[in-house]
Scaffold this motif. Structure first.
Motif, PDB file in Angstrom:
ATOM      1  N   LEU A  37       0.833  -1.202   0.000  1.00 17.89           N
ATOM      2  CA  LEU A  37       0.000   0.000   0.000  1.00 17.89           C
ATOM      3  C   LEU A  37       0.868   1.253   0.000  1.00 17.89           C
ATOM      4  CD1 LEU A  37      -2.766   1.363   0.174  1.00 17.89           C
ATOM      5  CD2 LEU A  37      -2.639   1.114   2.668  1.00 17.89           C
ATOM      6  N   ALA A  38       1.944   1.238   0.782  1.00 17.71           N
ATOM      7  CA  ALA A  38       2.861   2.377   0.795  1.00 17.71           C
ATOM      8  C   ALA A  38       3.569   2.517  -0.546  1.00 17.71           C
ATOM      9  CB  ALA A  38       3.880   2.217   1.926  1.00 17.71           C
ATOM     10  N   ALA A  39       3.938   1.379  -1.151  1.00 18.80           N
ATOM     11  CA  ALA A  39       4.629   1.414  -2.439  1.00 18.80           C
ATOM     12  C   ALA A  39       3.745   1.954  -3.546  1.00 18.80           C
ATOM     13  CB  ALA A  39       5.118   0.009  -2.798  1.00 18.80           C
ATOM     14  N   SER A  40       2.430   1.833  -3.390  1.00 27.40           N
ATOM     15  CA  SER A  40       1.517   2.317  -4.430  1.00 27.40           C
ATOM     16  C   SER A  40       1.594   3.828  -4.611  1.00 27.40           C
ATOM     17  CB  SER A  40       0.080   1.905  -4.102  1.00 27.40           C
ATOM     18  OG  SER A  40      -0.416   2.609  -2.969  1.00 27.40           O
ATOM     19  N   PHE A  41       2.162   4.534  -3.628  1.00 26.96           N
ATOM     20  CA  PHE A  41       2.284   5.991  -3.712  1.00 26.96           C
ATOM     21  C   PHE A  41       3.624   6.433  -4.326  1.00 26.96           C
ATOM     22  CE2 PHE A  41      -0.896   5.333  -0.448  1.00 26.96           C
ATOM     23  CZ  PHE A  41      -1.807   6.338  -0.688  1.00 26.96           C
ATOM     24  N   ILE A  42       4.513   5.480  -4.608  1.00 24.83           N
ATOM     25  CA  ILE A  42       5.811   5.821  -5.188  1.00 24.83           C
ATOM     26  C   ILE A  42       5.603   6.405  -6.586  1.00 24.83           C
ATOM     27  CG2 ILE A  42       8.012   4.885  -6.011  1.00 24.83           C
ATOM     28  CD1 ILE A  42       7.801   2.763  -3.825  1.00 24.83           C
ATOM     29  N   PRO A  43       6.186   7.575  -6.874  1.00 16.57           N
ATOM     30  CA  PRO A  43       5.967   8.198  -8.198  1.00 16.57           C
ATOM     31  C   PRO A  43       6.792   7.528  -9.291  1.00 16.57           C
ATOM     32  CG  PRO A  43       7.415   9.559  -6.848  1.00 16.57           C
ATOM     33  CD  PRO A  43       6.965   8.425  -5.962  1.00 16.57           C
ATOM     34  N   LEU A  44       6.217   7.477 -10.476  1.00 16.76           N
ATOM     35  CA  LEU A  44       6.893   6.963 -11.668  1.00 16.76           C
ATOM     36  C   LEU A  44       6.466   7.810 -12.855  1.00 16.76           C
ATOM     37  CD1 LEU A  44       8.625   4.739 -13.042  1.00 16.76           C
ATOM     38  CD2 LEU A  44       6.502   3.446 -13.364  1.00 16.76           C
ATOM     39  N   ASP A  45       7.412   8.591 -13.395  1.00 21.44           N
ATOM     40  CA  ASP A  45       7.129   9.489 -14.521  1.00 21.44           C
ATOM     41  C   ASP A  45       5.972  10.443 -14.214  1.00 21.44           C
ATOM     42  OD1 ASP A  45       9.158   8.340 -16.016  1.00 21.44           O
ATOM     43  OD2 ASP A  45       7.819   6.856 -16.939  1.00 21.44           O
ATOM     44  N   GLY A  46       5.964  10.952 -12.995  1.00 16.11           N
ATOM     45  CA  GLY A  46       4.941  11.912 -12.616  1.00 16.11           C
ATOM     46  C   GLY A  46       3.650  11.308 -12.109  1.00 16.11           C
ATOM     47  N   LEU A  47       3.533   9.976 -12.156  1.00 16.21           N
ATOM     48  CA  LEU A  47       2.352   9.282 -11.651  1.00 16.21           C
ATOM     49  C   LEU A  47       2.761   8.313 -10.554  1.00 16.21           C
ATOM     50  CD1 LEU A  47       0.486   8.330 -14.958  1.00 16.21           C
ATOM     51  CD2 LEU A  47      -0.169  10.135 -13.367  1.00 16.21           C
ATOM     52  N   SER A  48       1.881   8.114  -9.593  1.00 17.41           N
ATOM     53  CA  SER A  48       2.143   7.076  -8.604  1.00 17.41           C
ATOM     54  C   SER A  48       2.028   5.711  -9.274  1.00 17.41           C
ATOM     55  CB  SER A  48       1.151   7.179  -7.447  1.00 17.41           C
ATOM     56  OG  SER A  48      -0.163   6.893  -7.910  1.00 17.41           O
ATOM     57  N   LEU A  49       2.631   4.692  -8.653  1.00 13.84           N
ATOM     58  CA  LEU A  49       2.538   3.350  -9.228  1.00 13.84           C
ATOM     59  C   LEU A  49       1.089   2.898  -9.368  1.00 13.84           C
ATOM     60  CD1 LEU A  49       5.458   1.454  -7.425  1.00 13.84           C
ATOM     61  CD2 LEU A  49       5.388   2.321  -9.774  1.00 13.84           C
ATOM     62  N   ALA A  50       0.253   3.287  -8.405  1.00 14.40           N
ATOM     63  CA  ALA A  50      -1.162   2.928  -8.478  1.00 14.40           C
ATOM     64  C   ALA A  50      -1.840   3.597  -9.673  1.00 14.40           C
ATOM     65  CB  ALA A  50      -1.865   3.316  -7.180  1.00 14.40           C
ATOM     66  N   ALA A  51      -1.562   4.881  -9.868  1.00 15.24           N
ATOM     67  CA  ALA A  51      -2.159   5.597 -10.994  1.00 15.24           C
ATOM     68  C   ALA A  51      -1.615   5.061 -12.325  1.00 15.24           C
ATOM     69  CB  ALA A  51      -1.870   7.086 -10.877  1.00 15.24           C
ATOM     70  N   TYR A  52      -0.354   4.652 -12.327  1.00 15.28           N
ATOM     71  CA  TYR A  52       0.239   4.088 -13.543  1.00 15.28           C
ATOM     72  C   TYR A  52      -0.462   2.773 -13.910  1.00 15.28           C
ATOM     73  CZ  TYR A  52       3.830   2.569 -16.837  1.00 15.28           C
ATOM     74  OH  TYR A  52       4.495   2.148 -17.961  1.00 15.28           O
ATOM     75  N   LEU A  53      -0.705   1.924 -12.898  1.00 17.19           N
ATOM     76  CA  LEU A  53      -1.422   0.678 -13.160  1.00 17.19           C
ATOM     77  C   LEU A  53      -2.849   0.962 -13.606  1.00 17.19           C
ATOM     78  CD1 LEU A  53      -1.511  -2.429 -13.034  1.00 17.19           C
ATOM     79  CD2 LEU A  53      -2.221  -2.219 -10.641  1.00 17.19           C
ATOM     80  N   ARG A  54      -3.475   1.969 -12.979  1.00  9.94           N
ATOM     81  CA  ARG A  54      -4.838   2.322 -13.337  1.00  9.94           C
ATOM     82  C   ARG A  54      -4.939   2.777 -14.789  1.00  9.94           C
ATOM     83  NH1 ARG A  54      -7.935   7.781 -11.678  1.00  9.94           N
ATOM     84  NH2 ARG A  54     -10.032   7.228 -12.376  1.00  9.94           N
ATOM     85  N   SER A  55      -3.880   3.428 -15.297  1.00  9.49           N
ATOM     86  CA  SER A  55      -3.905   3.889 -16.682  1.00  9.49           C
ATOM     87  C   SER A  55      -3.948   2.721 -17.663  1.00  9.49           C
ATOM     88  CB  SER A  55      -2.686   4.771 -16.970  1.00  9.49           C
ATOM     89  OG  SER A  55      -1.475   4.019 -16.918  1.00  9.49           O
ATOM     90  N   HIS A  56      -3.571   1.524 -17.195  1.00  5.49           N
ATOM     91  CA  HIS A  56      -3.575   0.346 -18.062  1.00  5.49           C
ATOM     92  C   HIS A  56      -4.829  -0.509 -17.886  1.00  5.49           C
ATOM     93  CE1 HIS A  56       0.517   0.753 -19.680  1.00  5.49           C
ATOM     94  NE2 HIS A  56       0.877   1.155 -18.471  1.00  5.49           N
ATOM     95  N   ILE A  57      -5.360  -0.567 -16.664  1.00  7.88           N
ATOM     96  CA  ILE A  57      -6.495  -1.456 -16.413  1.00  7.88           C
ATOM     97  C   ILE A  57      -7.773  -0.697 -16.103  1.00  7.88           C
ATOM     98  CG2 ILE A  57      -4.978  -3.287 -15.573  1.00  7.88           C
ATOM     99  CD1 ILE A  57      -5.872  -2.574 -12.734  1.00  7.88           C
ATOM    100  N   ASP A  58      -7.696   0.639 -15.980  1.00  7.68           N
ATOM    101  CA  ASP A  58      -8.858   1.471 -15.639  1.00  7.68           C
ATOM    102  C   ASP A  58      -9.366   1.095 -14.241  1.00  7.68           C
ATOM    103  OD1 ASP A  58     -10.683   3.458 -15.915  1.00  7.68           O
ATOM    104  OD2 ASP A  58     -11.762   2.592 -17.599  1.00  7.68           O
ATOM    105  N   ASP A  59     -10.462   1.714 -13.822  1.00  4.17           N
ATOM    106  CA  ASP A  59     -11.028   1.406 -12.513  1.00  4.17           C
ATOM    107  C   ASP A  59     -11.684   0.027 -12.537  1.00  4.17           C
ATOM    108  OD1 ASP A  59     -10.307   3.798 -11.280  1.00  4.17           O
ATOM    109  OD2 ASP A  59     -12.081   4.837 -12.061  1.00  4.17           O
ATOM    110  N   LEU A  60     -11.396  -0.752 -11.523  1.00  4.40           N
ATOM    111  CA  LEU A  60     -11.979  -2.085 -11.441  1.00  4.40           C
ATOM    112  C   LEU A  60     -13.404  -2.017 -10.913  1.00  4.40           C
ATOM    113  CD1 LEU A  60      -8.965  -4.091  -9.968  1.00  4.40           C
ATOM    114  CD2 LEU A  60      -9.641  -3.844 -12.364  1.00  4.40           C
TER     115      LEU A  60
END
Length: 201
Positions: A37-60
């Motif tokens: 859960l803490a790692a999901s907030f790590i930024p990657l290219d301006g997006l958090s890891l969670a937001a980056y994954l969401r950009s690929h799978i959309d909201d579940l």
């Protein structure tokens, strides 16, 4: 804001279920869950890891979140490992996926997705289905469907379509693949039994 938190929860549950943790004690598994859960907030290219994954799978879908939460509770040992109840989950949501997604790909003249915008008939059908599943003691499926319906009524997701609360491609693919695997195992067992009976004769 709800979508962002859903993205972090989705990231945490998906990665936790994919990682092997059978050799860890419960406290270590809980620590792993919190670390993810803490790692999901790590930024990657301006997006958090969670937001980056969401950009690929959309909201579940809400049903997928409930299903994954159930899986996490089992893995953490809060639910008995021998607990049954997934067969009807696979059947119901595989059927939903087969009704919805071929049509959205243009393989049918009927567009069931549009019914989700004025879903009164769908709500009645899902209510009857939920009652039937309760009678069959498929409580996990009942909780998934009820949670999706309550979430839709409360409007917790940006979407105003009931289908987006009930099913998503991730859950649909998982259920269809799991049913296919069960069918193959059953066919293999049936063939082995048939061959054994022929040898015995």
């Amino acid at each position: 804001m709800i979508s962002l938190w859903q993205a972090h929860i989705s990231f945490t549950l998906i990665i936790f279920l994919l990682l092997p943790s059978s050799g860890l004690k419960r406290a270590a598994r809980i620590a792993l869950l919190l670390a993810l859960l803490a790692a999901s907030f790590i930024p990657l290219d301006g997006l958090s890891l969670a937001a980056y994954l969401r950009s690929h799978i959309d909201d579940l879908a809400v049903t997928t979140l409930v299903f994954m939460l159930w899986g996490c509770l089992r893995r953490l040992g809060f639910l008995a490992p021998a607990q049954q109840g997934t067969t009807w989950v696979l059947i119901v949501f595989a059927a939903m996926a087969l009704v919805l997604y071929p049509a959205t790909l243009g393989l049918s003249y009927l567009d069931p997705y549009r019914f989700g915008f004025s879903p009164r008939p769908m709500l009645i059908v899902v209510a009857l289905l939920t009652a039937g599943l309760f009678y069959l003691r498929s409580y996990l499926t009942v909780v998934m469907l009820a949670s999706a319906t309550l979430a839709f009524i409360a409007g917790v997701k940006p979407s105003h379509n009931y289908w987006d609360y009930l099913i998503d491609p991730l859950l649909g693919l998982y259920c269809c693949a799991a049913l296919l695997m069960f069918a193959l195992r059953w066919a293999q067992g049936w063939l082995n039994t048939l061959r054994g009976s022929e040898k015995g004769a």
